[in-house]
Write a protein that holds these residues in place. Sequence first.
Motif, PDB file in Angstrom:
ATOM      1  N   MET A   1      50.367 -21.506  52.931  1.00 28.42           N
ATOM      2  CA  MET A   1      48.939 -21.750  53.122  1.00 28.42           C
ATOM      3  C   MET A   1      48.132 -21.176  51.951  1.00 28.42           C
ATOM      4  SD  MET A   1      48.657 -20.833  57.207  1.00 28.42           S
ATOM      5  CE  MET A   1      47.172 -19.971  56.901  1.00 28.42           C
ATOM      6  N   ILE A   2      46.956 -21.737  51.743  1.00 28.09           N
ATOM      7  CA  ILE A   2      46.090 -21.269  50.648  1.00 28.09           C
ATOM      8  C   ILE A   2      45.707 -19.806  50.871  1.00 28.09           C
ATOM      9  CG2 ILE A   2      43.958 -22.088  51.699  1.00 28.09           C
ATOM     10  CD1 ILE A   2      44.734 -22.180  47.971  1.00 28.09           C
ATOM     11  N   MET A   3      45.519 -19.427  52.141  1.00 27.77           N
ATOM     12  CA  MET A   3      45.166 -18.034  52.445  1.00 27.77           C
ATOM     13  C   MET A   3      46.293 -17.085  52.039  1.00 27.77           C
ATOM     14  SD  MET A   3      42.603 -16.527  53.569  1.00 27.77           S
ATOM     15  CE  MET A   3      42.101 -14.975  54.206  1.00 27.77           C
ATOM     16  N   ASP A   4      47.527 -17.523  52.210  1.00 27.11           N
ATOM     17  CA  ASP A   4      48.670 -16.714  51.797  1.00 27.11           C
ATOM     18  C   ASP A   4      48.667 -16.501  50.282  1.00 27.11           C
ATOM     19  OD1 ASP A   4      49.468 -16.766  54.441  1.00 27.11           O
ATOM     20  OD2 ASP A   4      50.976 -18.321  54.128  1.00 27.11           O
ATOM     21  N   LYS A   5      48.363 -17.547  49.553  1.00 27.07           N
ATOM     22  CA  LYS A   5      48.343 -17.443  48.088  1.00 27.07           C
ATOM     23  C   LYS A   5      47.225 -16.523  47.607  1.00 27.07           C
ATOM     24  CE  LYS A   5      50.508 -21.882  47.278  1.00 27.07           C
ATOM     25  NZ  LYS A   5      50.438 -23.201  46.665  1.00 27.07           N
ATOM     26  N   ILE A   6      46.058 -16.640  48.227  1.00 26.32           N
ATOM     27  CA  ILE A   6      44.941 -15.763  47.865  1.00 26.32           C
ATOM     28  C   ILE A   6      45.304 -14.315  48.157  1.00 26.32           C
ATOM     29  CG2 ILE A   6      42.568 -15.127  48.472  1.00 26.32           C
ATOM     30  CD1 ILE A   6      42.072 -18.155  48.948  1.00 26.32           C
TER      31      ILE A   6
ATOM     32  N   LEU B   1      45.600 -11.178  45.476  1.00 22.65           N
ATOM     33  CA  LEU B   1      44.872  -9.916  45.653  1.00 22.65           C
ATOM     34  C   LEU B   1      45.823  -8.723  45.703  1.00 22.65           C
ATOM     35  CD1 LEU B   1      42.121 -11.011  48.179  1.00 22.65           C
ATOM     36  CD2 LEU B   1      41.764 -10.207  45.840  1.00 22.65           C
ATOM     37  N   LEU B   2      46.979  -8.891  46.335  1.00 23.66           N
ATOM     38  CA  LEU B   2      47.948  -7.794  46.365  1.00 23.66           C
ATOM     39  C   LEU B   2      48.534  -7.509  44.989  1.00 23.66           C
ATOM     40  CD1 LEU B   2      49.865  -8.264  49.714  1.00 23.66           C
ATOM     41  CD2 LEU B   2      48.196  -6.539  49.092  1.00 23.66           C
ATOM     42  N   ILE B   3      48.708  -8.535  44.193  1.00 23.71           N
ATOM     43  CA  ILE B   3      49.187  -8.322  42.818  1.00 23.71           C
ATOM     44  C   ILE B   3      48.144  -7.538  42.027  1.00 23.71           C
ATOM     45  CG2 ILE B   3      49.702  -9.508  40.648  1.00 23.71           C
ATOM     46  CD1 ILE B   3      51.014 -11.723  42.435  1.00 23.71           C
ATOM     47  N   ILE B   4      46.869  -7.913  42.178  1.00 20.34           N
ATOM     48  CA  ILE B   4      45.797  -7.171  41.509  1.00 20.34           C
ATOM     49  C   ILE B   4      45.803  -5.714  41.971  1.00 20.34           C
ATOM     50  CG2 ILE B   4      43.279  -6.917  41.351  1.00 20.34           C
ATOM     51  CD1 ILE B   4      43.171 -10.030  41.484  1.00 20.34           C
TER      52      ILE B   4
END
Length: 73
Positions: free
Chosen positions: A2-7, A11-14
């Motif tokens: 899902m797009i929410m998963d990608k977002i 954010l977790l990578i940041i």
Amino acid sequence: MMIMDKIALVLLIIGGINWGSIGLFQFDIVGWIFGGQGAIVSRIIYTLVALAGIWCISLLFRDTEMVAASKKQ
């Protein structure tokens, strides 16, 4: 995915990069870019990263076989 998963993952990578810079160099990248840890934009980003972490907990418990099967149909 899902797009929410990608977002949430972005954010977790940041957040991970920011925590790595704090741990290794004692340097807060987000705080530096947005005017310190107390700046409202920094606090919003910290909050979004925290919410993304909570969201990603759900990734551990999802049945990926069911998702893959529904995409084939």
